[in-house]
Design an enzyme around this catalytic site. Structure first.
Site, PDB file in Angstrom:
ATOM      1  N   GLY A   1       0.744  -1.496   0.150  1.00  0.00           N
ATOM      2  CA  GLY A   1       0.137  -0.006   0.203  1.00  0.00           C
ATOM      3  C   GLY A   1       0.809   1.152   0.098  1.00  0.00           C
ATOM      4  N   SER A   2       0.323   2.322   0.647  1.00  0.00           N
ATOM      5  CA  SER A   2       1.007   3.468   0.765  1.00  0.00           C
ATOM      6  C   SER A   2       2.475   3.638   1.341  1.00  0.00           C
ATOM      7  CB  SER A   2       0.278   4.625   1.168  1.00  0.00           C
ATOM      8  OG  SER A   2      -0.938   4.817   0.476  1.00  0.00           O
ATOM      9  N   THR A   3       2.842   2.585   2.155  1.00  0.00           N
ATOM     10  CA  THR A   3       4.023   2.782   2.787  1.00  0.00           C
ATOM     11  C   THR A   3       5.089   2.503   1.848  1.00  0.00           C
ATOM     12  OG1 THR A   3       3.963   0.276   3.067  1.00  0.00           O
ATOM     13  CG2 THR A   3       3.338   1.536   4.893  1.00  0.00           C
TER      14      THR A   3
END
Lengths: 377, 680
Positions: free
Chosen positions: B360-362
Site C-alpha cells: 500500500g502507501s508505505t
C-alpha cells in the site's frame, strides 16, 4: 579307645571314594559360591544339604547289602504306588504333574525310583542268579518300563531317562545279550543321525512327532538349531555354550565369569552350574573335573568288581553308571550336544534332593565295599 | 560250551580270554541254551568284569566326546565365543546433552529445560495396547487427549520406540505405578528433560518449538551425518530458533560404556564420556517490547516487526494470533492440532516471515527515493492533483475526492497523494521501479536467521514472464505499472521486508541483515560468539551492498516527508503528544479491487475482505533506535489500526512508557472520523 571309637564311626567310610567325593564337593562349593554371589543364603543351604546327605551316606554305609536287598521290593512297590498316585491325584505345576501332596509336604516320587529301580532289578536278578533266562529279562523289562512310563507321562523326560538308565544298567551288567544291545545301540545312533540330518524338515511347526510332547520336540529342535528360538528355548543353550566357549583354555578366573554374573546363564546354580564352572576355570578345569568323575567311576567299578554277591555287583555297577550318566548328560546339555533335560551335575549342582539321592548311592557303594569280606565265606 | 574249561584262568585279561568270555557269557541268556546248572562264581565274576570293561569303554568314549567338544568350544572357537560374551555384556548407552537455553536480549528465559517423569510404553513389547492403557488408567490419570496423542505418536513411530502415554507424573503417581510395575511388561517410568516455554504464546513464532524426531527428521540427520549425535535424543527443533539453531542448542551427546545383565539393566559403568550441553542463545528480541506489540495487536490478526536500524537486531517480531509452543513438545494431540491447523485465523502462520501483502502507501517513500535516485523527479517538482489519473480510458482514483491540489514530493508523502505516484510510476516504468526497489530487499529473502522466510513479489516484466505460463499472461501491460506506484498490484512483501527497508532509510542507507540471535553463549568457555549471517542477494540476484549510496539531500527530502506524517499527516492523531520525534507512513492494502466509480465502504465489506492496515516508521528521527513495520490484517485504514500500535511500541522502547489499557478503546472509536478526508 579313641582309635577304636573312630574306627567304629568311620569304619564304613571308604577312604578313596570319600576323598574323590570330597574333592567334588569342594569344587562344587567353590562354583556355587560364584554362581550364587547374589544369594549367599543358597551357599549355606547347600552346606546344610551336604551335611544331611553325608549323614544319609554314613547311615547307609553301615547297612549291610543284604538289608538293602530286603528293602528293594518294598521300596520299589511304594515307589510305583506313589507314581500311580501321582498319575491319579498329582499336583500340577508348570504343565507337569510330578508332585504328590502329602498334606505336610509335597514329594516327587520319581526321585525315589532313581534308587528303587536299580535295587529292584538287581534283587530280581540275584533271586534268579542260578539260571538267568530270557524270560527274566522280559520280567525286569516290565519292572523297568512301568515306572518309566509313568514318569515319562508326567511328563518328566529327564528323570524317565535316568530311571530307565538305572534299570537298564543292571540288566546290562546282569548279562543282557549283545544281540539285543548292539541293534538297539545302532538303532539309537541311526535315529539320532536321522533327526540331525532331517532337522529342518521335522522341526517345522505343525509336524507332530508320535509319542513326543510339543515341548520335547522343541527341546530337541532347539538343540539342533538353538538360533531358531534365541529368546525362548534356545536361550539356555546359546548362552551356556557362549559361557563355556568364552572360558577358553584357562578360564576367566574364579568369580570373574561375566556370563554367569550378569545373569545370562539361566539356572546357573542348579542344572547349568557347569557353565559357570567352565567359564571360570576353562578347559583345564573341565579336564580336571572329568578326571575326578573318572576316578569316582573307576573306584565304583573297583568296588563292583570286588563285590561279594551278584546283587552287590549289579547294584554297585549300576550306581556307578548312574553317576556317569548324570555327569555326561549334564555336561553334554550345557555344552550343547545333548538336549536340555533336568539333570543336575552330580555333587556340584545346588539342590538337596538330588544330593541325598546321590549320597545314598555312594553310601550303598561304601556298604558293598565294607561288607565284601563278611559274606565271602 | 567248550569255553568253560578256560574259566580257571585268573583275572588277567588276555585278548584270547576276552573273546572266549564274550561267547561264554551269552550262554545263560540264550533261551533254552545249554547253560550249566552249576553255580559258577568264577565264571560269573569274569563275565561281569567284561561288562564292567565294556561300560568303562562307554564311559571313556563319552567323556572323550565331551572333551573334544570342550576343545572345540574353548580352544578352536574361543575367539568367537569370547567376543559373543563381550557383546553380551557391554552396551554403549548414549547420554543426551542438555539443550541450550534461549534468552531474550535482557536475559529473560524464553526456553528452558526441566526434569519430569514420564510413563512410557514400548508397543512392540505389549500384546494388547488398549487393555494395558486401560489398566494403567486405573493407576495414573490418563485422559482421552493423552490417548489421542499416544495414538498419533504410535502412527508416526516405530513400534520398538518407547512412547510416552503420560508426561509430568506426580510423585504419588510414580509411587503408585512403581508398586504395580511387575504387572506391566513393556511399560516404564523414565526421568526425562522437558523443554518448556515460560512465555507461552508470546514470541512463539520466533522461538519455535521442539518435537519428537520424525522419520523426516531422521532422514535429514542421516544426510547431515548427525545420527550418532542424536542417539540419545528424542527431540529436535521443528520451527523457529529451535529449528534454525539446532546445531548450537543440541550439544554433543556423551556416552557410557556399561556392563549390562541379561535383562538389559546396567550393572556398572566401565567408562564414560560426558555430554557437552548445547550453547545458550541470547536473542535480539526484547520480550517486554514483544509483549507490548502483541498486546497492541490484541485479537486482531497481524504482525509487528521492530528493528534496530544500526545493527539489524530484531527487537520485536510479533505474529498474531499465536499458539502455545508447549503443546508441541511431547507431541500435540489431534484435537489441539486440528484446532490450530484448521483455524481460519491461521495461528501457526508466521506472518512477519511468511505473510506477503501489498505494501500500500508505505511503498510511496521508497518510490519517492527511487524517483530522486533516478532523476525522474526533483523534490520541488509539483503536480496538480485532480483526484484521479487517467490512463487511456481507465481512471485511477485518489481516495480524496477532488484531489490534494498542488502536490510536491514532501506533501505527496505527508498526505499520501495517490495521483502523484500514479504519474511517477507511469514515468518510471515497472522495470526501473524493480531495479530501484531491489536494493531495499523487496521481493527477496532478507537472510534472517530463522528458516521458512518467503520472498514475496517484486513485480517486473521478467518476473511476470517467469511467473506465468500462457503468453498473454506473461506480457506486462503498461496499465499494471500504475498501481505498482502506490504499492498495489502484484506487489507483495512480508512485514519483515518492509521493516528492513524502513530500517535502511532510517539508517541512511545502511543495510543490516535482520537477525534474531544476538550471540551464542558457550557456557564452557564463557565465550559470547556473534552470529555471522551470510549476505543476502536481492530480488534481481545481485549481492546487496553494505550501504546503499543515497545522496544525503535525497534522503533528507524523504525523511522530511516521513516526519510530517505523524505531525500533520495521516498518523498525526496516533502520535499526538509523543515524547520523541518519529517518522512514519501509513498504508492500506486492498484485499480486493473496488469497481470503477464505487466507493470502498468498510462497513459493507466482509471482514476477511477488508483492507490490510500498514504502518512503517522509525524513531527518534535524529538518531534512529528503532524502525518498524506494523501490519493489521483486514484492519482497514493504516492510520486507524496500525499507527497506534507503532506508537505503543515506540513509547515503550524509547521512554519505557506502557500503554494505558483503558485509553485504548475510545481512541480507536474516534480515529475513523479523524482519518476521513485524507488518504490512508
Amino acid at each position: 579307645m579313641i582309635r577304636r571309637a573312630l574306627a567304629r564311626v568311620f569304619g564304613g567310610i571308604d577312604a578313596p571314594l570319600m576323598t574323590i567325593a570330597g574333592l567334588l564337593i569342594g569344587v562344587g562349593m567353590l562354583v556355587l559360591f560364584s554362581a550364587t554371589y547374589d544369594q549367599p543364603a543358597r551357599f549355606f543351604d547347600q552346606l546344610r544339604n551336604f551335611g544331611i546327605a553325608l549323614l544319609v551316606m554314613w547311615v547307609v554305609a553301615q547297612v549291610p547289602p543284604q538289608t538293602l536287598m530286603r528293602l528293594a521290593v518294598p521300596v520299589y512297590l511304594v515307589g510305583v504306588a506313589l507314581l500311580v498316585a501321582v498319575f491319579l491325584f498329582g499336583v500340577r505345576k508348570k504343565g507337569a504333574t510330578r508332585w504328590l501332596n502329602l498334606g505336610i509336604t509335597t514329594i516327587q516320587p520319581s526321585e525315589i525310583m532313581k534308587i528303587a529301580m536299580p535295587l529292584m532289578i538287581a534283587w530280581y536278578f540275584h533271586k534268579h542268579e542260578v539260571l538267568v533266562r530270557a524270560r527274566d529279562y522280559l520280567v525286569t523289562g516290565l519292572l523297568l518300563i512301568l515306572p518309566v512310563g509313568l514318569i515319562a507321562k508326567q511328563p518328566d523326560l529327564g528323570t524317565a531317562i535316568l530311571v530307565f538308565a538305572a534299570g537298564a544298567y543292571v540288566m546290562f551288567f546282569a548279562g543282557l545279550s549283545w544281540k539285543l544291545i548292539l541293534p538297539a545301540f545302532i538303532a539309537g545312533v541311526v535315529s539320532v543321525g536321522c533327526v540331525i540330518a532331517f532337522e529342518e524338515r521335522i522341526c517345522q511347526s505343525g509336524v507332530v512327532w508320535p509319542g513326543f510332547k510339543e515341548y520335547q520336540k522343541h527341546r530337541v529342535c532347539t538343540l539342533l538349531d538353538p538360533a531358531s528360538d534365541p529368546l525362548g528355548k534356545g536361550f539356555h543353550t546359546i548362552q551356556s555354550v557362549i559361557a563355556v566357549g568364552s572360558g577358553g583354555a584357562t578360564g576367566k578366573g574364579w568369580l570373574k565369569g561375566t556370563q554367569a554374573h550378569l545373569e545370562f546363564i539361566p539356572e546357573r546354580h542348579t542344572d547349568f552350574i557347569f557353565a559357570v564352572y567352565s567359564e571360570e576355570f576353562g578347559l583345564i578345569g573341565n579336564f580336571a573335573l572329568i578326571i575326578l568323575y573318572c576316578a569316582l567311576i573307576a573306584r565304583g567299578f573297583m568296588i563292583a568288581a570286588n563285590a561279594p554277591t551278584f546283587f552287590a555287583r549289579l547294584l554297585a555297577g549300576a550306581i556307578t553308571m548312574i553317576f556317569f550318566t548324570y555327569a555326561f548328560v549334564n555336561m553334554g546339555m550345557v555344552s550343547g550336544i545333548l538336549p536340555v533335560v533336568g539333570v543336575p551335575l552330580p555333587l556340584i549342582s545346588y539342590g538337596g534332593t538330588a544330593l541325598v539321592t546321590l549320597f545314598l548311592g555312594i553310601g550303598m557303594l561304601m556298604s558293598i565295599q565294607r561288607h565284601r569280606k563278611l559274606v565271602q565265606t | 560250551m567248550q569255553a568253560s574249561q578256560s574259566a580257571t584262568d585268573s583275572h588277567v585279561f588276555s585278548r584270547r580270554n576276552k573273546r572266549r568270555l564274550f561267547r561264554t557269557f551269552e550262554a545263560p541268556s540264550l533261551p533254552g541254551g545249554r547253560a550249566t546248572e552249576l553255580k559258577n562264581t568264577e565264571q560269573e565274576i569274569r563275565a561281569f568284569q567284561l561288562r564292567l570293561g565294556a561300560a568303562g569303554l562307554l564311559v571313556i568314549g563319552c567323556f572323550a566326546l565331551l572333551f573334544a567338544r570342550f576343545v572345540y568350544l574353548q580352544v578352536a572357537s574361543y575367539d568367537e565365543y569370547q567376543s559373543a560374551a563381550e557383546e553380551n555384556r557391554i552396551s554403549i548407552l548414549p547420554i543426551a546433552p542438555n539443550r541450550g537455553l534461549i534468552l531474550d536480549r535482557n536475559g529473560v528465559v524464553l526456553a528452558r529445560n526441566y526434569s519430569a517423569y514420564t510413563l512410557e510404553i514400548t508397543p512392540s513389547k505389549v500384546s494388547d495396547l488398549d487393555q494395558v492403557i486401560d489398566e494403567l488408567a486405573q493407576l495414573v490419570e490418563i485422559q482421552p487427549r493423552d490417548r489421542r496423542r499416544f495414538q498419533k505418536l504410535l502412527s508416526e513411530s516405530k513400534t520398538f520406540d518407547s512412547l510416552p502415554i503420560r508426561t509430568r507424573l506426580t510423585d504419588i503417581e510414580v509411587a503408585r505405578f512403581a508398586a504395580n510395575r511387575w504387572r506391566f511388561k513393556g511399560v516404564e517410568i523414565k526421568a526425562r528433560l522437558f523443554r518448556q516455554y515460560p512465555q507461552g504464546e508470546s514470541a512463539a513464532h520466533v522461538i519455535g518449538y521442539i518435537g519428537r524426531i520424525s522419520q523426516k527428521d531422521q532422514e535429514l540427520l542421516e544426510e547431515r551425518d548427525l545420527v550418532a549425535n542424536y542417539k540419545g535424543s528424542e527431540h529436535i527443533g521443528k520451527i523457529g530458533i529451535e529449528q534454525s539453531y539446532e546445531r548450537e542448542l543440541h550439544g554433543t551427546t556423551g556416552s557410557e560404556q556399561v556392563e549390562v545383565d541379561a535383562g538389559g539393566r546396567a550393572v556398572r559403568t566401565l567408562s564414560r564420556t560426558a555430554p557437552v550441553s548445547g550453547n545458550n542463545l541470547v536473542l535480539t528480541i526484547d520480550i517486554e517490547l514483544q509483549k507490548i506489540a502483541e498486546e497492541a495487536l490484541g485479537n486482531r490478526k497481524g504482525a509487528v516487526v521492530a528493528i534496530d536500524p544500526l545493527t539489524g537486531e530484531l527487537l520485536a517480531f510479533a505474529s498474531r494470533p499465536s499458539f502455545d509452543p508447549n503443546l508441541f513438545v511431547d507431541g500435540i494431540d489431534s484435537a489441539n492440532w486440528d484446532a490450530l491447523n484448521n483455524s481460519p485465523d491461521k495461528p501457526l502462520l508466521n506472518r512477519p516471515l511468511r505473510g506477503a501483502y501489498p505494501p500500500g502507501s508505505t511503498y510511496k517513500p521508497f518510490m519517492a527515493l527511487a524517483a530522486l535516485n533516478t532523476g525522474k523527479r526533483r523534490p520541488e517538482q509539483s503536480i496538480s492533483d485532480p483526484g484521479y489519473f487517467m490512463f487511456g480510458n481507465h481512471r485511477f482514483r485518489d481516495d480524496k475526492v477532488g484531489g490534494h491540489g498542488t502536490v510536491d514530493m514532501v506533501k505527496s508523502i505527508v498526505v499520501s497523494c495517490d495521483t502523484y505516484y500514479y504519474v511517477l510510476a507511469n514515468d518510471m516504468g515497472v522495470d526501473t521501479i524493480a531495479r530501484q526497489m531491489a536494493p531495499f530487499g523487496f521481493g527477496a529473502l532478507t537472510g534472517i536467521d530463522i528458516e521458512g522466510e518467503l520472498p514475496g513479489v517484486l513485480p517486473s516484466t521478467w518476473w511476470k514472464a517467469k511467473r506465468f505460463r500462457r503468453p498473454e499472461q506473461q506480457k506486462w501491460y503498461a496499465g499494471e505499472t500504475i498501481s505498482i506506484g502506490i504499492g498495489q498490484g502484484y506487489n507483495a512483501y512480508t512485514p519483515l521486508q518492509l521493516a528492513h527497508a524502513t530500517a535502511i532509510i532510517a539508517a541512511d542507507g545502511l543495510v543490516k541483515t535482520p537477525r534474531l540471535v544476538r550471540h551464542v553463549h558457550d557456557l564452557r568457555t564463557d565465550e559470547k560468539r556473534p552470529v555471522e549471517l551470510p549476505v543476502a542477494k536481492d530480488a534481481l540476484g545481485q549481492p546487496r551492498p553494505q550501504k546503499l549510496p543515497f545522496k544525503p539531500e535525497h534522503l533528507a527530502v524523504i525523511k522530511e516527508g516521513l516526519e510530517g506524517v505523524p505531525i500533520s499527516g495521516t498518523s498525526a492523531r496516533a502520535f499526538a503528544g509523543a515524547a520523541y520525534v518519529s517518522a512514519g507512513k501509513t498504508g492500506t492494502a486492498q484485499v480486493f479491487t473496488i469497481k470503477q466509480n464505487e466507493k470502498y465502504d468498510a462497513k459493507r465489506v466482509a471482514e476477511h475482505l477488508r483492507d490490510h492496515a500498514w504502518y512503517m516508521a522509525y524513531a527518534p528521527v535524529d538518531k534512529p533506535r528503532i524502525a518498524l513495520a506494523v501490519l493489521v490484517e483486514n484492519g482497514g485504514f493504516g492510520a486507524q489500526s496500525a499507527a497506534p500500535i507503532a506508537r505503543q511500541v515506540f513509547d515503550f522502547h524509547l521512554t519505557g512508557k506502557r500503554p494505558e489499557k483503558a485509553g485504548q478503546a475510545p481512541f480507536l472509536g474516534k480515529s475513523g472520523a479523524g482519518a476521513e478526508g485524507e488518504d490512508d
